[in-house]
Design a protein around this motif. Sequence first.
Motif, PDB file in Angstrom:
ATOM      1  N   GLY C  42      16.121  25.660 -21.796  1.00 41.80           N
ATOM      2  CA  GLY C  42      15.979  26.257 -23.126  1.00 41.80           C
ATOM      3  C   GLY C  42      17.306  26.641 -23.762  1.00 41.80           C
ATOM      4  O   GLY C  42      17.500  26.484 -24.966  1.00 41.80           O
ATOM      5  N   GLY C  43      18.246  27.153 -22.956  1.00 42.95           N
ATOM      6  CA  GLY C  43      19.543  27.537 -23.499  1.00 42.95           C
ATOM      7  C   GLY C  43      20.256  26.345 -24.116  1.00 42.95           C
ATOM      8  O   GLY C  43      20.781  26.417 -25.227  1.00 42.95           O
ATOM      9  N   GLY C  44      20.250  25.222 -23.404  1.00 42.65           N
ATOM     10  CA  GLY C  44      20.894  24.019 -23.917  1.00 42.65           C
ATOM     11  C   GLY C  44      20.211  23.486 -25.163  1.00 42.65           C
ATOM     12  O   GLY C  44      20.874  22.972 -26.076  1.00 42.65           O
ATOM     13  N   VAL C  45      18.884  23.619 -25.221  1.00 44.60           N
ATOM     14  CA  VAL C  45      18.149  23.144 -26.404  1.00 44.60           C
ATOM     15  C   VAL C  45      18.543  23.969 -27.633  1.00 44.60           C
ATOM     16  O   VAL C  45      18.838  23.422 -28.699  1.00 44.60           O
ATOM     17  CB  VAL C  45      16.621  23.208 -26.167  1.00 44.60           C
ATOM     18  CG1 VAL C  45      15.856  23.005 -27.450  1.00 44.60           C
ATOM     19  CG2 VAL C  45      16.206  22.166 -25.131  1.00 44.60           C
ATOM     20  N   THR C  57      19.793  16.890 -26.103  1.00 44.73           N
ATOM     21  CA  THR C  57      20.056  16.113 -24.888  1.00 44.73           C
ATOM     22  C   THR C  57      19.097  16.473 -23.755  1.00 44.73           C
ATOM     23  O   THR C  57      18.613  15.595 -23.044  1.00 44.73           O
ATOM     24  CB  THR C  57      21.500  16.398 -24.406  1.00 44.73           C
ATOM     25  OG1 THR C  57      22.377  16.290 -25.519  1.00 44.73           O
ATOM     26  CG2 THR C  57      21.922  15.411 -23.330  1.00 44.73           C
ATOM     27  N   ASN C  58      18.819  17.762 -23.591  1.00 48.62           N
ATOM     28  CA  ASN C  58      17.964  18.203 -22.486  1.00 48.62           C
ATOM     29  C   ASN C  58      16.559  17.626 -22.562  1.00 48.62           C
ATOM     30  O   ASN C  58      15.812  17.677 -21.594  1.00 48.62           O
ATOM     31  CB  ASN C  58      17.871  19.733 -22.454  1.00 48.62           C
ATOM     32  CG  ASN C  58      19.068  20.361 -21.764  1.00 48.62           C
ATOM     33  OD1 ASN C  58      19.897  19.639 -21.219  1.00 48.62           O
ATOM     34  ND2 ASN C  58      19.155  21.678 -21.784  1.00 48.62           N
ATOM     35  N   LEU C  62      16.680  11.987 -19.254  1.00 46.99           N
ATOM     36  CA  LEU C  62      15.594  12.298 -18.323  1.00 46.99           C
ATOM     37  C   LEU C  62      15.962  13.057 -17.038  1.00 46.99           C
ATOM     38  O   LEU C  62      15.171  13.909 -16.599  1.00 46.99           O
ATOM     39  CB  LEU C  62      14.849  11.013 -17.951  1.00 46.99           C
ATOM     40  CG  LEU C  62      13.803  10.602 -19.009  1.00 46.99           C
ATOM     41  CD1 LEU C  62      13.118   9.315 -18.590  1.00 46.99           C
ATOM     42  CD2 LEU C  62      12.766  11.713 -19.161  1.00 46.99           C
ATOM     43  N   PRO C  63      17.097  12.770 -16.372  1.00 44.61           N
ATOM     44  CA  PRO C  63      17.346  13.447 -15.078  1.00 44.61           C
ATOM     45  C   PRO C  63      17.273  14.975 -15.162  1.00 44.61           C
ATOM     46  O   PRO C  63      16.779  15.616 -14.223  1.00 44.61           O
ATOM     47  CB  PRO C  63      18.768  12.975 -14.715  1.00 44.61           C
ATOM     48  CG  PRO C  63      18.906  11.659 -15.392  1.00 44.61           C
ATOM     49  CD  PRO C  63      18.130  11.764 -16.681  1.00 44.61           C
ATOM     50  N   TYR C  64      17.732  15.569 -16.274  1.00 45.20           N
ATOM     51  CA  TYR C  64      17.702  17.031 -16.366  1.00 45.20           C
ATOM     52  C   TYR C  64      16.265  17.567 -16.390  1.00 45.20           C
ATOM     53  O   TYR C  64      15.894  18.392 -15.541  1.00 45.20           O
ATOM     54  CB  TYR C  64      18.475  17.507 -17.604  1.00 45.20           C
ATOM     55  CG  TYR C  64      19.970  17.367 -17.489  1.00 45.20           C
ATOM     56  CD1 TYR C  64      20.584  17.139 -16.262  1.00 45.20           C
ATOM     57  CD2 TYR C  64      20.794  17.482 -18.613  1.00 45.20           C
ATOM     58  CE1 TYR C  64      21.961  17.011 -16.155  1.00 45.20           C
ATOM     59  CE2 TYR C  64      22.175  17.360 -18.514  1.00 45.20           C
ATOM     60  CZ  TYR C  64      22.750  17.128 -17.278  1.00 45.20           C
ATOM     61  OH  TYR C  64      24.114  17.006 -17.175  1.00 45.20           O
ATOM     62  N   PRO C  65      15.430  17.149 -17.352  1.00 40.85           N
ATOM     63  CA  PRO C  65      14.065  17.697 -17.353  1.00 40.85           C
ATOM     64  C   PRO C  65      13.289  17.357 -16.082  1.00 40.85           C
ATOM     65  O   PRO C  65      12.525  18.190 -15.592  1.00 40.85           O
ATOM     66  CB  PRO C  65      13.412  17.060 -18.581  1.00 40.85           C
ATOM     67  CG  PRO C  65      14.335  15.985 -19.037  1.00 40.85           C
ATOM     68  CD  PRO C  65      15.689  16.330 -18.555  1.00 40.85           C
ATOM     69  N   LEU C  66      13.516  16.168 -15.519  1.00 33.17           N
ATOM     70  CA  LEU C  66      12.794  15.847 -14.285  1.00 33.17           C
ATOM     71  C   LEU C  66      13.204  16.791 -13.161  1.00 33.17           C
ATOM     72  O   LEU C  66      12.347  17.270 -12.399  1.00 33.17           O
ATOM     73  CB  LEU C  66      13.060  14.388 -13.884  1.00 33.17           C
ATOM     74  CG  LEU C  66      12.363  13.355 -14.782  1.00 33.17           C
ATOM     75  CD1 LEU C  66      12.642  11.943 -14.282  1.00 33.17           C
ATOM     76  CD2 LEU C  66      10.860  13.614 -14.839  1.00 33.17           C
TER      77      LEU C  66
END
Lengths: 202, 202, 202
Positions: C42-45, C57-58, C62-66
């Motif tokens: 959430g912070g990055g969003v 980007t978040n 895909l690797p981050y949310p996964l």
Amino acid sequence: MILEIANYIGIIAFAISGSMKGIKKGMDLLGILVLGFSTALGGGVIADLLLGKTPPTNLTYLPYPLTALISSLITFTFYKIFANVGKPLLYADAIGLGAFAASGASLAYSIDPSPLLVIMIGSVTAVGGGVIRDLLSNEIPLVLSREFYATAAILGSSIYFILRFEGISNYYDIIISFIVTSLLRIIAMKMNWELPKAIKNK
Amino acid sequence: MILEIANYIGIIAFAISGSMKGIKKGMDLLGILVLGFSTALGGGVIADLLLGKTPPTNLTYLPYPLTALISSLITFTFYKIFANVGKPLLYADAIGLGAFAASGASLAYSIDPSPLLVIMIGSVTAVGGGVIRDLLSNEIPLVLSREFYATAAILGSSIYFILRFEGISNYYDIIISFIVTSLLRIIAMKMNWELPKAIKNK
Amino acid sequence: MILEIANYIGIIAFAISGSMKGIKKGMDLLGILVLGFSTALGGGVIADLLLGKTPPTNLTYLPYPLTALISSLITFTFYKIFANVGKPLLYADAIGLGAFAASGASLAYSIDPSPLLVIMIGSVTAVGGGVIRDLLSNEIPLVLSREFYATAAILGSSIYFILRFEGISNYYDIIISFIVTSLLRIIAMKMNWELPKAIKNK
């Protein structure tokens, strides 16, 4: 066309749910209008922000906000009647959930066909308004702690992604995703579906 | 020029109101600065986001955030004094409300002259900071449940739209809308104006 | 490369902290996933929204949310184990705090090298997820009322700005800022550093 009608049903159902919550919390007319408005249109506004679509359609295309404001005003005036029509409202809410999820997912796909983004934006469009309603009412968002609600929106948005990815034209994909989401939600209500919890309810 | 001064009065009054709330909630220095900052500048940040104006002016034009931070710091240091100057603060707050509503409405009009958008952005600029303050303090936003506050911002933003739409130049429109909003708020305080509720207070 | 690993450590630690909170609040599986996801990403969003980088980007890389979703799912399944590993988690959290602050500050600087913006975006990237977690749990955000946490992110982002402004290349600046932030946080935990309050705790 079907989706457009479903969208208006959703706006009306969500606006009623938001303004009823405002009434129960003892807010004044303005608070009730703000809560009805945010519940009906807040999800779409957040989705537009995340997609970089500014200013958000829900604030510039007048028929949507006017529908939300008029629905809230009618709820304010006749709130005793609305307090007794819980069941039909739940169906209207399920129709709105499906319509919002399908429109949100479709918009996201046309901007960036990343699977997670499409599912996320579809779900946020569908349940974001309800989350704002509960935050403004100082409550834990219902969609996070109860029932098969947001899950229906997530599944419906996923189905949209798969259909569009498989080349289904940009009309059937929306209609099918809308119907599946709404049906899932209605069946879940009828069957009392729930998601597992780590800690059992006391 | 008048508006610029009014803007600074608003930032100072809003920052004091935010940091006082943080002090009452037992927050530490950082929480108090964050709350003062968000109350003073949060409305403008949300408005900029909704209009697609990134990064938001309130974060890049240094004099505004510095004013907010210094005001919060002074409130932190001399909080006992500020606890006893409620009345002058209410006037400063009313001036800020008007200045923020007029600047927000003017910015929105120059990006997209849709009536609802202009009214919405004007109001969000004026009351958004207070809503953030209350959400971060885990309270139902005051502006939704009390008094003729946000309503003054909505009326003031509507007047701005009408003036500009009727061709009043981009200076008188701001000044008139600013003065009307602030006056409405002050009169409402004096007269204890309230909006109707669906359920009477217990 | 070091930063990339630190980023994943942060996502995992933040996702665990978010989903543990959801479990404690009695949320169902979906709520727990949403809370884990929001805390981690959430912070990055929010930072991306403030910088006009949409879609965030978040949500598209895909690797981050996964990573966030899988971490939350594992926490849900083995929550009893996670309830007993508080201390290692605090270190992972401190590493994440530093990594997020450094990446956020670096992104902001490359879009607009305004000092306040860089510090703000670095801090929001680092602590924004935790604020969302607490808002969704109907609590006053911890970072506003306790400990030397957000302050470490603010100092770390400030150091990033100074390093980059002084011409340190776009690699050492990130690594130094990351290490300083994480170390500050860890030392603060060890030493029980606290910021002053206006009112003493009862």
